[in-house]
Scaffold this motif. Sequence first.
Motif, short mmCIF file in Angstrom:
data_model
loop_
_atom_site.label_atom_id
_atom_site.label_comp_id
_atom_site.label_asym_id
_atom_site.label_seq_id
_atom_site.Cartn_x
_atom_site.Cartn_y
_atom_site.Cartn_z
N ARG A 133 -6.41 -2.68 -4.48
CA ARG A 133 -7.47 -2.88 -3.56
C ARG A 133 -7.09 -2.34 -2.19
O ARG A 133 -7.71 -1.43 -1.73
CB ARG A 133 -7.76 -4.36 -3.50
CG ARG A 133 -8.05 -4.92 -4.89
CD ARG A 133 -9.30 -4.45 -5.35
NE ARG A 133 -9.98 -4.87 -6.45
CZ ARG A 133 -9.64 -5.44 -7.54
NH1 ARG A 133 -8.53 -5.80 -7.76
NH2 ARG A 133 -10.42 -5.68 -8.49
N SER A 134 -6.14 -2.91 -1.48
CA SER A 134 -6.08 -2.54 -0.11
C SER A 134 -4.97 -3.09 0.74
O SER A 134 -4.20 -3.88 0.31
CB SER A 134 -7.35 -2.97 0.53
OG SER A 134 -7.67 -4.23 0.12
N ARG A 135 -4.99 -2.66 2.00
CA ARG A 135 -4.16 -3.30 3.01
C ARG A 135 -4.99 -4.31 3.77
O ARG A 135 -5.66 -5.12 3.18
CB ARG A 135 -3.58 -2.25 3.95
CG ARG A 135 -2.53 -1.40 3.31
CD ARG A 135 -1.70 -0.73 4.37
NE ARG A 135 -0.95 0.34 3.77
CZ ARG A 135 -0.23 1.16 4.46
NH1 ARG A 135 -0.14 1.07 5.75
NH2 ARG A 135 0.44 2.13 3.86
N VAL A 136 -5.04 -4.21 5.08
CA VAL A 136 -5.62 -5.28 5.86
C VAL A 136 -7.10 -5.04 6.09
O VAL A 136 -7.47 -4.00 6.60
CB VAL A 136 -4.91 -5.39 7.21
CG1 VAL A 136 -5.39 -6.57 7.98
CG2 VAL A 136 -3.42 -5.46 6.98
N ALA B 251 -8.11 6.08 3.45
CA ALA B 251 -8.28 5.28 2.25
C ALA B 251 -9.52 5.78 1.52
O ALA B 251 -10.43 6.34 2.12
CB ALA B 251 -8.42 3.81 2.58
N VAL B 252 -9.53 5.59 0.21
CA VAL B 252 -10.66 6.00 -0.62
C VAL B 252 -11.30 4.75 -1.21
O VAL B 252 -10.61 3.89 -1.77
CB VAL B 252 -10.20 6.94 -1.76
CG1 VAL B 252 -11.36 7.23 -2.72
CG2 VAL B 252 -9.66 8.25 -1.17
N ARG C 39 -8.39 2.28 -2.15
CA ARG C 39 -7.10 2.85 -2.55
C ARG C 39 -6.47 3.58 -1.37
O ARG C 39 -7.07 4.47 -0.78
CB ARG C 39 -7.28 3.77 -3.75
CG ARG C 39 -8.05 3.05 -4.86
CD ARG C 39 -7.99 3.76 -6.15
NE ARG C 39 -8.72 3.02 -7.18
CZ ARG C 39 -8.61 3.23 -8.47
NH1 ARG C 39 -7.78 4.16 -8.90
NH2 ARG C 39 -9.29 2.53 -9.33
N VAL C 40 -5.28 3.17 -1.04
CA VAL C 40 -4.61 3.69 0.14
C VAL C 40 -4.11 5.11 -0.10
O VAL C 40 -3.46 5.39 -1.10
CB VAL C 40 -3.43 2.78 0.51
CG1 VAL C 40 -2.64 3.37 1.66
CG2 VAL C 40 -3.93 1.38 0.85
N VAL D 219 -8.03 9.81 -9.10
CA VAL D 219 -8.51 8.46 -9.41
C VAL D 219 -8.85 8.37 -10.89
O VAL D 219 -9.64 9.17 -11.40
CB VAL D 219 -9.76 8.12 -8.56
CG1 VAL D 219 -10.28 6.73 -8.91
CG2 VAL D 219 -9.45 8.23 -7.08
N GLU D 220 -8.26 7.42 -11.57
CA GLU D 220 -8.60 7.19 -12.97
C GLU D 220 -9.98 6.55 -13.07
O GLU D 220 -10.30 5.63 -12.32
CB GLU D 220 -7.56 6.29 -13.62
CG GLU D 220 -6.18 6.94 -13.74
CD GLU D 220 -5.17 6.01 -14.37
OE1 GLU D 220 -5.36 4.78 -14.27
OE2 GLU D 220 -4.20 6.50 -14.96
#
Length: 386
Positions: A251-254, A328-329, A341-342, A351-352
Amino acid sequence: MTGEDFDLIGTGPVATVYGGLYLALKVFPSAAPPDALDAAERERAALDAIRDTAPILPVDDVLELPDGRTALQMELCSLSLAELVAGSGELLVADAVAVGLAVATAVAAAHRAGVVHGGLSPYNVLFHPSGAPVVADFGVALRRAFPVEQPTPYTAPETARDGTMDERSDLYGLGGVLHLALTGHPPSEGGEPPPELARLVTRLLAPDPADRPSTSDVVVRQLTALGEQDPPKPPRVEPPPVTSGPVARPRSRVGSGVVTGLLAGGAVLVALPFLLRATLATPSSAAPAPTPTVASSARSIPLTLDDPVDHGTYVDLSWQGEDGLAFAVVVAADDRKPEVRVAQRNRTMRVEVEEGREYCFQVQATDGTLVVESAPKAIRGAACKS
């Protein structure tokens, strides 16, 4: 059991983690003793009282599986800080401060509620689907029932020596989390934190618990002050573009809390997972963190996503943006939660995807103060919102 299908997503030193669409199960190798379950339930009840005000990932249920093993059910967060750093390298200083502040805030709230973590490490600092960092695996009851055979690089010396798990050992784990976030390496492998954080990290990692900060609330105040100073970022070397290989599922960072529609069908995305100074649960005395300004790419900083190249089971993405931005995507499928996605400084990503499913993609970028978004691009006839 829960109505979800689960796949293996991780194996730790004791437990195995399975993930479904929205839920995760942490499965222990056998049944926990009744007294350990009773103690774990008391810890869970204490954490329930702060789950809405502190960045923790609470346990929603304690299950007995058909084969007798004990399992913990919680919300799925499929990316850890350890995985993020392994895939993308150390964090920007301001991002590391924001993540460290979230972790310190979670630990401080748990300590005030009478709960010790007991095994804090970058592996249980997770990123919620919203993008916000949360701390999982609080509690010593099940750790004592299922002890690890070998200490990790983030285990406090006193824990490795005699099994001590207390508030000071949690501070050592917090030091290890910050060290990895800032240097890309656990404390045992060297690496020098930046000057503005070196003293704090060194104190947290002091071998003698008496030499560490007195409480986790002290660490919260120090990290809050550092975040408010907005220290200058050192020059960073541009890493080579990623041109092949799958990326992490995560998912992500902040997260910033900025929400924008992407799929016309109603899916939403959370803007930049690694935005500086996310809104975190902090003491009332702390000043609220500023939120970066969100702007269209046409207004100021150019950001253009090229047409996705669909290969059936994966999609190659590339985009154009200025030097010095972090990217990020956002990936949104027709009936799935969107994922962030970072990409760090890279301008390509593979990207799968699932064959036959419709997808929308968007690139977001930040220079630390301004957030820009590309126009979304679709594959397979997906209707994307601008």
